[in-house]
Design an enzyme around this catalytic site. Structure first.
Site, short mmCIF file in Angstrom:
data_model
loop_
_atom_site.label_atom_id
_atom_site.label_comp_id
_atom_site.label_asym_id
_atom_site.label_seq_id
_atom_site.Cartn_x
_atom_site.Cartn_y
_atom_site.Cartn_z
N CYS A 2 0.86 -1.19 0.00
CA CYS A 2 0.00 0.00 0.00
C CYS A 2 0.89 1.22 0.00
CB CYS A 2 -0.83 0.10 1.27
SG CYS A 2 -1.80 -1.35 1.67
N ARG A 16 -4.68 7.05 0.03
CA ARG A 16 -3.84 5.86 -0.01
C ARG A 16 -4.27 4.97 -1.17
NH1 ARG A 16 -5.62 2.07 4.00
NH2 ARG A 16 -3.74 0.86 3.59
N ASN A 79 0.25 -2.32 5.71
CA ASN A 79 0.93 -3.52 6.15
C ASN A 79 2.35 -3.24 6.62
OD1 ASN A 79 -0.99 -5.46 6.00
ND2 ASN A 79 0.03 -6.70 4.44
C1 LIG Z 1 -4.57 -6.20 3.76
C2 LIG Z 1 -4.50 -4.69 4.04
C3 LIG Z 1 -3.08 -4.22 3.76
C4 LIG Z 1 -2.75 -4.41 2.31
C5 LIG Z 1 -1.29 -4.50 2.14
O1 LIG Z 1 -0.52 -3.71 2.60
N1 LIG Z 1 -0.88 -5.58 1.42
C6 LIG Z 1 0.51 -5.79 1.07
C7 LIG Z 1 1.02 -7.13 1.47
S1 LIG Z 1 2.68 -6.98 1.99
O2 LIG Z 1 3.07 -5.60 2.24
O3 LIG Z 1 3.47 -7.57 0.87
O4 LIG Z 1 2.81 -7.77 3.20
C8 LIG Z 1 -4.85 -4.32 5.48
C9 LIG Z 1 -4.89 -2.77 5.65
C10 LIG Z 1 -5.94 -2.48 6.73
C11 LIG Z 1 -6.32 -3.86 7.26
C12 LIG Z 1 -7.65 -4.04 8.03
C13 LIG Z 1 -7.67 -3.07 9.23
C14 LIG Z 1 -8.94 -3.26 10.08
C15 LIG Z 1 -9.06 -4.73 10.56
C16 LIG Z 1 -7.99 -5.03 11.60
C17 LIG Z 1 -8.13 -6.46 12.15
O5 LIG Z 1 -7.08 -6.69 13.04
C18 LIG Z 1 -8.05 -7.46 11.00
C19 LIG Z 1 -9.10 -7.18 9.95
C20 LIG Z 1 -9.03 -5.73 9.38
C21 LIG Z 1 -10.32 -5.55 8.55
C22 LIG Z 1 -7.75 -5.48 8.53
C23 LIG Z 1 -7.68 -6.43 7.31
C24 LIG Z 1 -6.38 -6.22 6.48
O6 LIG Z 1 -5.26 -6.59 7.23
C25 LIG Z 1 -6.23 -4.74 6.03
C26 LIG Z 1 -7.35 -4.47 5.00
#
Ligand SMILES: C[C@H](CCC(=O)NCCS(=O)(=O)O)[C@H]1CC[C@H]2[C@@H]3CC[C@@H]4C[C@H](O)CC[C@]4(C)[C@H]3C[C@H](O)[C@]12C
Length: 323
Positions: A2, A16, A79
């Site tokens: 992100c 974002r 993340n």
């Molecule tokens: C997946 C996303 C980040 C995307 C990212 O950056 N992908 C790169 C991979 S990488 O960089 O290669 O590793 C993140 C960003 C915000 C997050 C939500 C925050 C609220 C809530 C918190 C709870 O505890 C768990 C569930 C919950 C709905 C979360 C789900 C998921 O975790 C979300 C969507």
């Protein structure tokens, strides 16, 4: 991965990209002032600042990914896998679970200064939302028109960094991201001069050569440099349309196209890109399959209400046929 960024024209903008290989099911969610926010380790907030952002709603709980409040304070979680670490409940501190962090800060703080104070009294706990939604490993950017900070809860404690660039991506930790920018100090939007060897005739055969070396891959540290360069050199008019358009171009510099980032046979893509006019209360967004900018204006709603107000994310390309 992100990317998040701030941007100032006549108003303050914040947004974002959310890049992932699947969607949790997101909605644009307005939490009005009198919605009761329950917390795991402290008493509920009966009233608080209203906020709008992207969230996954479970039951009646908005789990925000990014949002801003009616005072113009904005916050996003990105993340931070392998580095994020949260803490056990600690007596004498304001214990806030990781998934409550955005509601807590945006609900109670009007400015970045107030957010910094709240952070100094807070303990970010490792309490999971549920078995289905375990603790996400995140770090955060918090910003208003006066500046931005990065918050990283790690094994060695909670780090709060001034974020002078006003951007955030993912790993490595923010201090290392900033250090890596040193590598790019020679880059410029201007045409280069021949400093390589003055006895050899070298010509700028193309425009844009001053920034050769700026990375174009999708790794987090590369996106950090790319979006920082784009944002810091960005020029736009002051109007709402010009500012919003330019903001989407800034984040567009780190857009992830399906196919270029393979995660075990699935592809990470930019699921959505947001642009908040934090002063006017408007949440603009585009999605991977919908390039038309859609928007929800928080000020058009009854912000004194007690119920969440939700808008579905509009998908599908809307192509304007001219003949
Ligand atoms: C997946 C996303 C980040 C995307 C990212 O950056 N992908 C790169 C991979 S990488 O960089 O290669 O590793 C993140 C960003 C915000 C997050 C939500 C925050 C609220 C809530 C918190 C709870 O505890 C768990 C569930 C919950 C709905 C979360 C789900 C998921 O975790 C979300 C969507």
């Amino acid at each position: 991965m992100c990317t998040a960024a701030t941007y100032q024209t006549k108003d303050f903008y914040f947004g974002r990209t959310l890049d992932y290989e699947f969607s949790y099911g997101d909605e644009i969610v307005i939490t009005p002032r009198n919605y009761q926010f329950d917390f795991r380790h402290r008493e509920s907030l009966q009233s608080h600042y209203a906020m709008i952002g992207m969230a996954h709603v479970v039951g009646n709980d908005p789990l925000y990914y990014d949002a801003f409040n009616e005072k113009g304070l904005a916050m996003a979680g990105l993340n931070f896998v392998g580095n994020a670490s949260y803490y056990d409940v600690e007596e004498g501190k304001e214990n806030i679970a990781q998934f409550e962090f955005i509601p807590w800060i945006l609900g109670t703080c009007a400015t970045l200064d107030e957010a910094k104070k709240a952070l100094s009294e807070m303990n970010l706990t490792n309490t999971p939302y549920s078995e289905q939604f375990p603790v996400a490993q995140l770090h955060w950017i918090i910003a208003d028109k006066t500046g931005a900070i990065t918050v990283e809860a790690m094994e060695d404690g909670m780090h709060v960094y001034e974020n002078k660039v006003g951007v955030l991506t993912n790993n490595p930790p923010f201090n290392i991201q900033m250090f890596l920018l040193n590598q790019y100090m020679g880059l410029s939007p201007k045409q280069p001069e021949n400093l390589f060897a003055k006895d050899i005739e070298l010509n700028a055969y193309s425009r844009g050569m001053g920034a050769i070396g700026l990375p174009g891959d999708l790794s987090s540290s590369s996106r950090f440099a790319k979006v920082a360069f784009t944002k810091l050199h960005s020029v736009s008019g002051n109007s709402e349309a010009e500012s919003v358009s330019q903001f989407f171009h800034i984040l567009g510099s780190v857009d992830q196209q399906r196919g270029c980032c393979d995660v075990n046979g699935k592809y990470e893509i930019t699921l959505y890109t947001s642009c908040c006019n934090a002063q006017k209360g408007i949440y603009y967004y585009t999605t991977y399959d919908n390039h038309q900018i859609s928007a929800v204006d928080m000020t058009k709603e009854d912000l004194d209400s007690t119920e969440l107000i939700k808008y579905e994310v509009i998908q599908g390309e809307h192509i304007f046929m001219q003949n």
